[in-house]
Design an enzyme around this catalytic site. Structure first.
Site, short mmCIF file in Angstrom:
data_model
loop_
_atom_site.label_atom_id
_atom_site.label_comp_id
_atom_site.label_asym_id
_atom_site.label_seq_id
_atom_site.Cartn_x
_atom_site.Cartn_y
_atom_site.Cartn_z
N ASP A 112 0.85 -1.20 0.00
CA ASP A 112 0.00 0.00 0.00
C ASP A 112 0.88 1.24 0.00
O ASP A 112 2.03 1.20 0.46
CB ASP A 112 -0.86 0.05 1.28
CG ASP A 112 -2.07 -0.87 1.21
OD1 ASP A 112 -2.37 -1.40 0.13
OD2 ASP A 112 -2.72 -1.04 2.27
N ARG A 156 -1.59 -0.65 -8.51
CA ARG A 156 -2.96 -0.24 -8.16
C ARG A 156 -2.98 1.29 -8.25
O ARG A 156 -2.17 1.96 -7.60
CB ARG A 156 -3.31 -0.67 -6.74
CG ARG A 156 -4.66 -0.10 -6.28
CD ARG A 156 -4.83 -0.14 -4.77
NE ARG A 156 -4.87 -1.47 -4.24
CZ ARG A 156 -4.47 -1.79 -2.99
NH1 ARG A 156 -3.99 -0.86 -2.18
NH2 ARG A 156 -4.55 -3.02 -2.57
N LYS A 162 -6.78 7.51 -6.06
CA LYS A 162 -6.65 8.98 -6.02
C LYS A 162 -5.64 9.41 -4.96
O LYS A 162 -4.87 10.34 -5.17
CB LYS A 162 -8.01 9.61 -5.69
CG LYS A 162 -8.99 9.59 -6.83
CD LYS A 162 -10.31 10.24 -6.39
CE LYS A 162 -11.35 10.13 -7.47
NZ LYS A 162 -12.70 10.38 -6.92
N GLY A 163 -5.64 8.74 -3.82
CA GLY A 163 -4.79 9.14 -2.69
C GLY A 163 -5.66 9.51 -1.51
O GLY A 163 -6.62 10.28 -1.67
N ARG A 170 -10.77 7.49 8.47
CA ARG A 170 -10.53 7.97 7.09
C ARG A 170 -11.78 7.74 6.23
O ARG A 170 -12.16 8.59 5.44
CB ARG A 170 -9.34 7.24 6.45
CG ARG A 170 -8.01 7.87 6.78
CD ARG A 170 -6.95 7.57 5.72
NE ARG A 170 -6.55 6.18 5.68
CZ ARG A 170 -5.67 5.64 6.52
NH1 ARG A 170 -5.10 6.37 7.44
NH2 ARG A 170 -5.34 4.37 6.42
C1 LIG Z 1 -8.98 -0.99 -3.17
C2 LIG Z 1 -8.48 0.34 -2.72
C3 LIG Z 1 -7.20 0.45 -2.22
C4 LIG Z 1 -6.70 1.69 -1.82
N1 LIG Z 1 -5.40 1.80 -1.42
C5 LIG Z 1 -4.90 3.02 -1.11
C6 LIG Z 1 -3.52 3.19 -0.79
O1 LIG Z 1 -2.72 2.25 -0.75
N2 LIG Z 1 -3.09 4.45 -0.49
C7 LIG Z 1 -3.94 5.54 -0.53
O2 LIG Z 1 -3.48 6.66 -0.29
N3 LIG Z 1 -5.25 5.38 -0.81
C8 LIG Z 1 -5.74 4.16 -1.10
N4 LIG Z 1 -7.07 4.04 -1.40
C9 LIG Z 1 -8.00 5.16 -1.15
C10 LIG Z 1 -8.11 6.11 -2.34
O3 LIG Z 1 -6.90 6.79 -2.51
C11 LIG Z 1 -9.24 7.13 -2.13
O4 LIG Z 1 -8.98 7.89 -0.98
C12 LIG Z 1 -10.61 6.53 -1.98
O5 LIG Z 1 -10.80 5.42 -2.84
C13 LIG Z 1 -11.69 7.59 -2.31
O6 LIG Z 1 -11.63 7.98 -3.67
P1 LIG Z 1 -12.67 7.40 -4.74
O7 LIG Z 1 -12.11 7.60 -6.11
O8 LIG Z 1 -12.97 6.00 -4.39
O9 LIG Z 1 -14.00 8.21 -4.59
P2 LIG Z 1 -14.28 9.60 -3.83
O10 LIG Z 1 -13.35 10.63 -4.33
O11 LIG Z 1 -14.38 9.36 -2.35
O12 LIG Z 1 -15.73 9.90 -4.33
C14 LIG Z 1 -15.98 10.44 -5.63
C15 LIG Z 1 -17.42 10.21 -6.01
O13 LIG Z 1 -17.64 8.80 -6.17
C16 LIG Z 1 -18.93 8.46 -5.73
N5 LIG Z 1 -18.86 7.53 -4.58
C17 LIG Z 1 -17.84 7.39 -3.71
N6 LIG Z 1 -18.12 6.45 -2.79
C18 LIG Z 1 -19.37 6.01 -3.08
C19 LIG Z 1 -20.23 5.05 -2.50
N7 LIG Z 1 -19.88 4.33 -1.44
N8 LIG Z 1 -21.44 4.86 -3.07
C20 LIG Z 1 -21.83 5.57 -4.15
N9 LIG Z 1 -21.05 6.50 -4.74
C21 LIG Z 1 -19.85 6.72 -4.21
C22 LIG Z 1 -19.61 9.75 -5.34
O14 LIG Z 1 -20.26 10.28 -6.46
C23 LIG Z 1 -18.44 10.65 -4.98
O15 LIG Z 1 -18.71 12.01 -5.06
C24 LIG Z 1 -7.57 2.82 -1.86
C25 LIG Z 1 -8.85 2.71 -2.38
C26 LIG Z 1 -9.31 1.51 -2.81
C27 LIG Z 1 -10.69 1.43 -3.40
#
Ligand SMILES: Cc1cc2nc3c(=O)[nH]c(=O)nc-3n(C[C@H](O)[C@H](O)[C@H](O)COP(=O)(O)OP(=O)(O)OC[C@H]3O[C@@H](n4cnc5c(N)ncnc54)[C@H](O)[C@@H]3O)c2cc1C
Length: 283
Positions: free
Chosen positions: A109, A160, A163-164, A264
């Site tokens: 990660d 992977r 966004k962060g 978080r």
């Molecule tokens: C499998 C996985 C591994 C990860 N590993 C890391 C890592 O190693 N390091 C790190 O820094 N970050 C990690 N992350 C977190 C990532 O960086 C983001 O902070 C997190 O995924 C939120 O961004 P997003 O693109 O998912 O959506 P967001 O930016 O949270 O949301 C954008 C839009 O998506 C839609 N949305 C979001 N959630 C939902 C929901 N539950 N239901 C319906 N619509 C929704 C909404 O329209 C929202 O406005 C990981 C995420 C995932 C999924």
């Protein structure tokens, strides 16, 4: 004060590997693979780092014995990154020895930006020895990702893309969601073109739809990449994507140290807070 685990149940599969197995098996039943994550961050002493290494090794062996479809995700700060880099690398390599022996996969990660450089350095060293058994994470919001992505693509790394999740200053990371989404798309294109099997980690409908459209336009089949989401989020979407023939993996955290991870998730999305509050009033 120790908060009750019931609060975190939505996002955390259990306080132990054993408690998490039925949740993993359910996801596997729906055609969804898993990556298991032992919760915890920033270990400061060798005794705890050694214990964590042994827990990770037990986890790999447990997955192997249970015959469930799961890789593992780890944090280098839990293997002693804050103590000594060489010690941390030795721990990582001990873990990867087991992964290689069992034909398993370990994802490193990505943590806060203070760790990006050393994490990528240790990943490159591990990749040179363990190849397809190890992967890393890239955060689209970091300015430095523009330079890191082509370098990782060049070695065919298993990446992977997310966004962060950490709060980073403007000089280090993009701040606007629209700019982060555009960066995500730019990096996804490079990974899809140059690496064998990129993992697209997002719950964002705009990005999910774009990935589907873009890969379709480019003639990139659904078996060339995977969608990843977090446990407790958009399960219906995961099942729908799997039903459409896409590969999907859910990141399943477990362990007693769930509070920072749980916090978080609550900060990311206000609907999550309502969900947790509502579960507090259910039996
Ligand atoms: C499998 C996985 C591994 C990860 N590993 C890391 C890592 O190693 N390091 C790190 O820094 N970050 C990690 N992350 C977190 C990532 O960086 C983001 O902070 C997190 O995924 C939120 O961004 P997003 O693109 O998912 O959506 P967001 O930016 O949270 O949301 C954008 C839009 O998506 C839609 N949305 C979001 N959630 C939902 C929901 N539950 N239901 C319906 N619509 C929704 C909404 O329209 C929202 O406005 C990981 C995420 C995932 C999924």
């Amino acid at each position: 004060m120790k908060l009750p685990f019931a609060l975190a149940r939505r996002f955390v599969a259990g306080e132990s590997f054993e408690q998490s197995i039925p949740k993993v098996a359910d996801l596997n039943e729906s055609g969804i693979k898993v990556t298991l994550d032992l919760l915890g961050e920033n270990v400061k002493d060798r005794k705890t780092a050694d214990e964590t290494l042994h827990h990770y090794i037990d986890l790999l062996n447990g997955i192997h014995e249970q015959d469930i479809q799961s890789s593992i995700s780890i944090k280098l700060t839990m293997l002693g990154l804050d103590i000594d880099h060489t010690y941390c690398r030795d721990n990582l390599f001990s873990l990867l020895d087991v992964a290689k022996k069992n034909d398993q996969f370990v994802r490193i990660d990505m943590e806060g930006s203070d760790y990006t450089e050393v994490t990528l350095k240790l990943f490159r060293e591990a990749h040179a020895v363990y190849g397809r058994h190890v992967g890393v994470v890239i955060q689209a919001y970091l300015h430095r990702t523009k330079k890191d992505i082509p370098e990782l693509a060049e070695i065919g790394a298993d990446v992977r893309l997310c966004k962060g999740a950490y709060s980073e200053p403007e000089r280090v990371a993009l701040q606007k969601m629209s700019a982060i989404r555009e960066a995500y798309k730019e990096y996804a294109k490079i990974l899809l073109e140059k690496t064998p099997y990129p993992r697209m980690a997002t719950h964002d409908s705009l990005l999910i739809d774009w990935i589907k459209e873009y890969t379709n336009e480019q003639g990139i089949g659904p078996a060339r990449f995977e969608f990843q989401m977090l446990y407790g989020m958009r399960l219906d979407t995961c099942k729908q994507l799997a039903g459409e023939g896409y590969y999907v993996r859910v990141y399943v955290p477990y362990g007693t140290m769930w509070l920072p991870y749980f916090t978080r998730r609550l900060k990311e999305r206000k609907e999550n807070i309502w969900f947790v509050l509502s579960t507090m009033f259910k039996k």
